[in-house]
Write a protein that holds these residues in place. Structure first.
Motif, short mmCIF file in Angstrom:
data_model
loop_
_atom_site.label_atom_id
_atom_site.label_comp_id
_atom_site.label_asym_id
_atom_site.label_seq_id
_atom_site.Cartn_x
_atom_site.Cartn_y
_atom_site.Cartn_z
N ALA A 42 15.07 -26.23 63.36
CA ALA A 42 15.03 -27.65 63.05
C ALA A 42 14.26 -28.46 64.09
N PHE A 43 14.04 -27.89 65.27
CA PHE A 43 13.34 -28.61 66.33
C PHE A 43 11.90 -28.11 66.48
N LEU A 44 11.45 -27.37 65.48
CA LEU A 44 10.08 -26.87 65.49
C LEU A 44 9.25 -27.75 64.56
N ASN A 45 8.78 -28.88 65.08
CA ASN A 45 7.99 -29.84 64.31
C ASN A 45 6.66 -30.07 65.00
N VAL A 46 5.60 -30.08 64.21
CA VAL A 46 4.26 -30.30 64.76
C VAL A 46 3.96 -31.79 64.78
N PRO A 47 3.06 -32.24 65.65
CA PRO A 47 2.71 -33.66 65.69
C PRO A 47 2.03 -34.08 64.38
N SER A 48 2.54 -35.14 63.78
CA SER A 48 1.96 -35.64 62.53
C SER A 48 2.48 -37.05 62.28
N LEU A 49 1.80 -37.74 61.40
CA LEU A 49 2.24 -39.09 61.04
C LEU A 49 3.58 -39.01 60.31
N GLY A 61 31.66 -42.95 62.05
CA GLY A 61 32.17 -42.66 63.38
C GLY A 61 31.42 -41.47 63.96
N ARG A 62 31.37 -41.39 65.28
CA ARG A 62 30.53 -40.40 65.94
C ARG A 62 30.95 -38.96 65.63
N ARG A 63 32.26 -38.68 65.69
CA ARG A 63 32.70 -37.30 65.48
C ARG A 63 32.45 -36.83 64.05
N ALA A 64 32.71 -37.70 63.08
CA ALA A 64 32.44 -37.32 61.69
C ALA A 64 30.94 -37.14 61.45
N PHE A 65 30.12 -37.95 62.12
CA PHE A 65 28.67 -37.81 61.99
C PHE A 65 28.20 -36.48 62.56
N ILE A 66 28.82 -36.05 63.66
CA ILE A 66 28.48 -34.75 64.25
C ILE A 66 28.74 -33.63 63.24
N LEU A 92 28.87 -33.87 60.01
CA LEU A 92 27.90 -33.97 58.92
C LEU A 92 26.57 -33.37 59.33
N TYR A 93 26.09 -33.71 60.51
CA TYR A 93 24.78 -33.20 60.97
C TYR A 93 24.82 -31.69 61.17
N LEU A 94 25.93 -31.18 61.72
CA LEU A 94 26.05 -29.73 61.90
C LEU A 94 26.06 -29.01 60.55
N ALA A 95 26.76 -29.59 59.58
CA ALA A 95 26.79 -28.97 58.25
C ALA A 95 25.39 -28.90 57.65
N LEU A 96 24.62 -29.99 57.78
CA LEU A 96 23.26 -30.00 57.26
C LEU A 96 22.36 -29.05 58.04
N LEU A 97 22.59 -28.95 59.35
CA LEU A 97 21.78 -28.07 60.20
C LEU A 97 21.99 -26.61 59.84
#
Length: 287
Positions: free
Chosen positions: A78-85, A106-111, A113-118
């Motif tokens: 997920a952190f492998l992104n090339v420079p682009s517009l 809330g911060r913990r619930a957002f974490i 959510l992001y982990l699930a998507l990741l």
């Protein structure tokens, strides 16, 4: 509700001058730093991340995960992104809409959510590899598009571009991206797009967020649609109106649309939560 109970979860981690720093802000910073590192590696040893000896091991490959137990690829892809517009636009959308989702959940619930998507993408790709489908994936576009879907679920009627509501923009973008993937035969990207969007939508719905629904066609045109009956105001002994969770909600919603959920005071949050719970109870009673 999917959100946490600790009120501190809804406030910024810190402030830089007058600029609030949320977890979303840090995520954007990490992605930008990673993109700069990718650009440097591309300049040193090849122009394509998939053929670059420094970057290729960071992309997700189901064959490498199953054959060499390269479990770090569940995150690094997920952190492998090339420079682009488009990357600039993606980070702007993450900062704008991701922060609003974080303020609401809330911060913990957002974490969570992001982990699930990741983790959803590499999990599905690993399963496809088991069935003999070769998989190779990198980039964070599907994850952050799903974050926008989450925003549209929470604030479906928020007007974003030229007065168009968030729910319609989400559906339009989902349709355009789907057609683009189909046209170029990118079936893995097509699957990831829909899976991530469904994951974000499903998690919020299970967490108690009503979300948006498409207009339904009425089977019986003679039958009037169900409407909510006006609730009579109760007046106390002193002649003042008792607290009704449905009173004065419009100003709160207008404040959220202009300044974000983080602009609400603790008392305003409590009023909004009471109105949400009362609406859920009323809908259950009407079924």
């Amino acid at each position: 509700m999917i959100g946490g109970q600790d009120s501190e979860d809804y406030y910024p981690l810190t402030w830089v001058g007058r600029f609030p720093v949320y977890l979303t802000t840090i995520l954007v910073a990490v992605h930008v730093v990673a993109m700069i590192g990718v650009a440097i590696c591309m300049a040193m040893a090849g122009t394509s991340p998939l053929t670059n000896p420094l970057l290729a091991p960071l992309a997700f490959s189901g064959e490498r995960v199953l054959g060499s137990f390269a479990i770090w690829e569940f995150v690094t892809y997920a952190f492998l992104n090339v420079p682009s517009l488009w990357f600039v636009v993606e980070m702007y959308l993450l900062l704008m809409f991701g922060s609003e989702v974080e303020k609401f959940l809330g911060r913990r619930a957002f974490i969570w959510l992001y982990l699930a998507l990741l983790l959803a993408i590499p999990t599905m790709l690993t399963a496809l590899t088991v069935f003999g489908v070769p998989t190779l994936y990198w980039g964070s576009g599907s994850i952050h598009f799903a974050i926008f879907i989450a925003f549209a679920v929470i604030y479906p009627n928020a007007e974003i571009f030229f007065g168009i509501q968030a729910k319609w923009i989400a559906l339009i973008l989902l349709g355009i991206n789907s057609l683009q993937s189909i046209a170029f035969g990118q079936w893995v990207a097509f699957s990831m797009l829909w899976m991530e969007s469904a994951c974000a939508y499903g998690m919020l719905r299970m967490g108690g967020v009503k979300g948006f629904e498409l207009p339904a066609f009425r089977a019986d045109p003679q039958r009037p649609p169900k409407t909510l009956k006006a609730r009579p105001k109760k007046v106390g002994a002193a002649g003042s109106e008792r607290n009704d969770p449905f009173e004065s909600i419009d100003p709160l919603l207008e404040k959220i649309s202009k300044q974000g959920i983080g602009s609400l005071t603790k008392r305003e949050r409590e009023r909004l939560e009471k109105a949400r719970e009362a609406l859920i109870e009323r809908e259950r009673g009407d079924r």
